[in-house]
Design a protein around this motif. Sequence first.
Motif, PDB file in Angstrom:
ATOM      1  N   LYS A 114       0.824  -1.217   0.000  1.00 49.27           N
ATOM      2  CA  LYS A 114       0.000   0.000   0.000  1.00 49.27           C
ATOM      3  C   LYS A 114       0.850   1.255   0.000  1.00 49.27           C
ATOM      4  O   LYS A 114       0.400   2.324  -0.428  1.00 49.27           O
ATOM      5  N   HIS A 115       2.088   1.148   0.513  1.00 51.98           N
ATOM      6  CA  HIS A 115       2.989   2.300   0.563  1.00 51.98           C
ATOM      7  C   HIS A 115       4.009   2.283  -0.574  1.00 51.98           C
ATOM      8  O   HIS A 115       5.023   2.984  -0.517  1.00 51.98           O
ATOM      9  N   GLY A 116       3.759   1.464  -1.596  1.00 49.99           N
ATOM     10  CA  GLY A 116       4.628   1.451  -2.762  1.00 49.99           C
ATOM     11  C   GLY A 116       5.966   0.787  -2.543  1.00 49.99           C
ATOM     12  O   GLY A 116       6.958   1.158  -3.190  1.00 49.99           O
ATOM     13  N   VAL A 117       6.020  -0.176  -1.612  1.00 53.59           N
ATOM     14  CA  VAL A 117       7.264  -0.891  -1.315  1.00 53.59           C
ATOM     15  C   VAL A 117       7.015  -2.382  -1.555  1.00 53.59           C
ATOM     16  O   VAL A 117       6.745  -3.138  -0.625  1.00 53.59           O
ATOM     17  N   PRO A 118       7.073  -2.819  -2.816  1.00 52.50           N
ATOM     18  CA  PRO A 118       6.744  -4.214  -3.120  1.00 52.50           C
ATOM     19  C   PRO A 118       7.854  -5.180  -2.722  1.00 52.50           C
ATOM     20  O   PRO A 118       9.028  -4.806  -2.654  1.00 52.50           O
ATOM     21  N   LEU A 119       7.465  -6.417  -2.463  1.00 53.02           N
ATOM     22  CA  LEU A 119       8.413  -7.491  -2.175  1.00 53.02           C
ATOM     23  C   LEU A 119       8.333  -8.528  -3.293  1.00 53.02           C
ATOM     24  O   LEU A 119       7.245  -8.935  -3.684  1.00 53.02           O
ATOM     25  N   GLU A 120       9.499  -8.941  -3.786  1.00 53.25           N
ATOM     26  CA  GLU A 120       9.578  -9.995  -4.792  1.00 53.25           C
ATOM     27  C   GLU A 120       9.911 -11.317  -4.107  1.00 53.25           C
ATOM     28  O   GLU A 120      10.662 -11.345  -3.123  1.00 53.25           O
ATOM     29  N   ASP A 121       9.384 -12.406  -4.650  1.00 52.18           N
ATOM     30  CA  ASP A 121       9.801 -13.713  -4.167  1.00 52.18           C
ATOM     31  C   ASP A 121      11.233 -13.979  -4.613  1.00 52.18           C
ATOM     32  O   ASP A 121      11.599 -13.685  -5.753  1.00 52.18           O
ATOM     33  N   ALA A 122      12.046 -14.535  -3.713  1.00 55.18           N
ATOM     34  CA  ALA A 122      13.437 -14.866  -4.028  1.00 55.18           C
ATOM     35  C   ALA A 122      13.730 -16.250  -3.458  1.00 55.18           C
ATOM     36  O   ALA A 122      13.388 -16.524  -2.307  1.00 55.18           O
ATOM     37  N   PRO A 123      14.338 -17.133  -4.240  1.00 48.82           N
ATOM     38  CA  PRO A 123      14.589 -18.489  -3.753  1.00 48.82           C
ATOM     39  C   PRO A 123      15.625 -18.506  -2.650  1.00 48.82           C
ATOM     40  O   PRO A 123      16.425 -17.580  -2.505  1.00 48.82           O
ATOM     41  N   ASP A 124      15.611 -19.572  -1.871  1.00 49.76           N
ATOM     42  CA  ASP A 124      16.543 -19.686  -0.749  1.00 49.76           C
ATOM     43  C   ASP A 124      16.868 -21.145  -0.502  1.00 49.76           C
ATOM     44  O   ASP A 124      16.024 -22.029  -0.705  1.00 49.76           O
ATOM     45  N   VAL A 125      18.065 -21.392  -0.026  1.00 47.83           N
ATOM     46  CA  VAL A 125      18.519 -22.750   0.243  1.00 47.83           C
ATOM     47  C   VAL A 125      17.679 -23.429   1.321  1.00 47.83           C
ATOM     48  O   VAL A 125      17.594 -24.653   1.379  1.00 47.83           O
ATOM     49  N   ASN A 126      17.041 -22.647   2.183  1.00 49.62           N
ATOM     50  CA  ASN A 126      16.284 -23.201   3.304  1.00 49.62           C
ATOM     51  C   ASN A 126      14.838 -23.561   2.969  1.00 49.62           C
ATOM     52  O   ASN A 126      14.082 -23.939   3.866  1.00 49.62           O
ATOM     53  N   ALA A 127      14.446 -23.430   1.715  1.00 50.59           N
ATOM     54  CA  ALA A 127      13.092 -23.832   1.305  1.00 50.59           C
ATOM     55  C   ALA A 127      12.977 -25.352   1.409  1.00 50.59           C
ATOM     56  O   ALA A 127      13.962 -26.056   1.241  1.00 50.59           O
ATOM     57  N   ALA A 177      20.097 -12.875  -7.941  1.00 52.20           N
ATOM     58  CA  ALA A 177      20.174 -13.513  -9.266  1.00 52.20           C
ATOM     59  C   ALA A 177      20.925 -14.843  -9.184  1.00 52.20           C
ATOM     60  O   ALA A 177      20.516 -15.830  -9.815  1.00 52.20           O
ATOM     61  N   ARG A 178      22.005 -14.877  -8.413  1.00 53.78           N
ATOM     62  CA  ARG A 178      22.747 -16.136  -8.238  1.00 53.78           C
ATOM     63  C   ARG A 178      21.866 -17.200  -7.598  1.00 53.78           C
ATOM     64  O   ARG A 178      21.879 -18.367  -7.992  1.00 53.78           O
ATOM     65  N   ASP A 179      21.103 -16.798  -6.573  1.00 50.19           N
ATOM     66  CA  ASP A 179      20.227 -17.763  -5.903  1.00 50.19           C
ATOM     67  C   ASP A 179      19.123 -18.258  -6.833  1.00 50.19           C
ATOM     68  O   ASP A 179      18.711 -19.415  -6.768  1.00 50.19           O
ATOM     69  N   ARG A 180      18.636 -17.384  -7.701  1.00 51.88           N
ATOM     70  CA  ARG A 180      17.609 -17.812  -8.660  1.00 51.88           C
ATOM     71  C   ARG A 180      18.184 -18.837  -9.635  1.00 51.88           C
ATOM     72  O   ARG A 180      17.504 -19.776 -10.032  1.00 51.88           O
ATOM     73  N   GLU A 181      19.448 -18.648 -10.021  1.00 55.19           N
ATOM     74  CA  GLU A 181      20.097 -19.624 -10.890  1.00 55.19           C
ATOM     75  C   GLU A 181      20.313 -20.948 -10.158  1.00 55.19           C
ATOM     76  O   GLU A 181      20.097 -22.021 -10.696  1.00 55.19           O
ATOM     77  N   ARG A 182      20.716 -20.843  -8.910  1.00 53.82           N
ATOM     78  CA  ARG A 182      21.077 -22.034  -8.139  1.00 53.82           C
ATOM     79  C   ARG A 182      19.859 -22.806  -7.653  1.00 53.82           C
ATOM     80  O   ARG A 182      19.816 -24.023  -7.715  1.00 53.82           O
ATOM     81  N   TYR A 183      18.855 -22.088  -7.142  1.00 50.53           N
ATOM     82  CA  TYR A 183      17.725 -22.756  -6.499  1.00 50.53           C
ATOM     83  C   TYR A 183      16.419 -22.642  -7.269  1.00 50.53           C
ATOM     84  O   TYR A 183      15.420 -23.246  -6.882  1.00 50.53           O
ATOM     85  N   GLY A 184      16.386 -21.846  -8.334  1.00 47.25           N
ATOM     86  CA  GLY A 184      15.151 -21.653  -9.085  1.00 47.25           C
ATOM     87  C   GLY A 184      14.214 -20.703  -8.375  1.00 47.25           C
ATOM     88  O   GLY A 184      14.510 -20.180  -7.307  1.00 47.25           O
ATOM     89  N   ARG A 185      13.068 -20.467  -8.975  1.00 46.00           N
ATOM     90  CA  ARG A 185      12.078 -19.559  -8.376  1.00 46.00           C
ATOM     91  C   ARG A 185      11.214 -20.312  -7.377  1.00 46.00           C
ATOM     92  O   ARG A 185      10.972 -21.504  -7.525  1.00 46.00           O
ATOM     93  N   GLN A 186      10.772 -19.604  -6.363  1.00 48.28           N
ATOM     94  CA  GLN A 186       9.871 -20.228  -5.399  1.00 48.28           C
ATOM     95  C   GLN A 186       8.575 -20.629  -6.094  1.00 48.28           C
ATOM     96  O   GLN A 186       8.068 -19.912  -6.956  1.00 48.28           O
ATOM     97  N   ASP A 187       8.058 -21.767  -5.723  1.00 49.56           N
ATOM     98  CA  ASP A 187       6.841 -22.276  -6.334  1.00 49.56           C
ATOM     99  C   ASP A 187       5.641 -21.559  -5.726  1.00 49.56           C
ATOM    100  O   ASP A 187       5.243 -21.809  -4.598  1.00 49.56           O
ATOM    101  N   ARG A 188       5.059 -20.658  -6.484  1.00 52.64           N
ATOM    102  CA  ARG A 188       3.944 -19.853  -5.968  1.00 52.64           C
ATOM    103  C   ARG A 188       2.736 -20.716  -5.614  1.00 52.64           C
ATOM    104  O   ARG A 188       2.013 -20.439  -4.664  1.00 52.64           O
TER     105      ARG A 188
END
Length: 199
Positions: A114-127, A177-188
């Motif tokens: 609502k305040h114009g501060v969006p969050l993007e999904d980012a993959p992580d090793v702990n998923a 970007a490195r994590d997206r290459e390594r772990y892929g995108r989070q499964d929405r």
Amino acid sequence: MTPHSLAFYMDVVASGTVLGANPTDSPDRVTEILGSDFAENSPDDHSMWRDYGMAEFFWIRETPDHPWEGHHFTLQVHRLSYWGGSIVNRAIRDRYGRFDRHLRFDKLKRLLGKHGVPLEDAPDVNAPTFTRHWQPASQVSVMVFRAHEEWRQRRRGDDRIGDVYTIQSSVSAEGVARDRERYGRQDRRELSGRSSSEP
């Protein structure tokens, strides 16, 4: 949760600072802002961190002759579930007031949006135990607790599914970007399926 503590988290995610303290600030500068009530940890001559309760700041240096360089900070939000608001640094409490034991990610994300501060999904090793979400402009990441390990017995102070676990700065675009290459995108789809069973 009080609006004041929510305002604190929103300010951190939007600005990438804690009360104006940057992850790159010197130890003296951070202490000037957060005060001298901290525990200092130096495992070797090249790294150090100071624990201010919920907030931790980390520094590195090449040799003992070099000055400390700020590396990152982490808000250990999960500590609130066990210790309550008393774990929060006094300077933060003086500015923002009372802190609840839990910070719900859905609520934080909605208010940031609502305040114009969006969050993007980012993959992580702990998923899939955790999911990570990233704010590009401030380079802040938000780690969210998603699943209890089957072997672990629940205890008082355990986090709830959907709670924010940590907030960290700074997390660069290159690192994401490195994590997206390594772990892929989070499964929405997996995340949306979990959210329906969250308390």
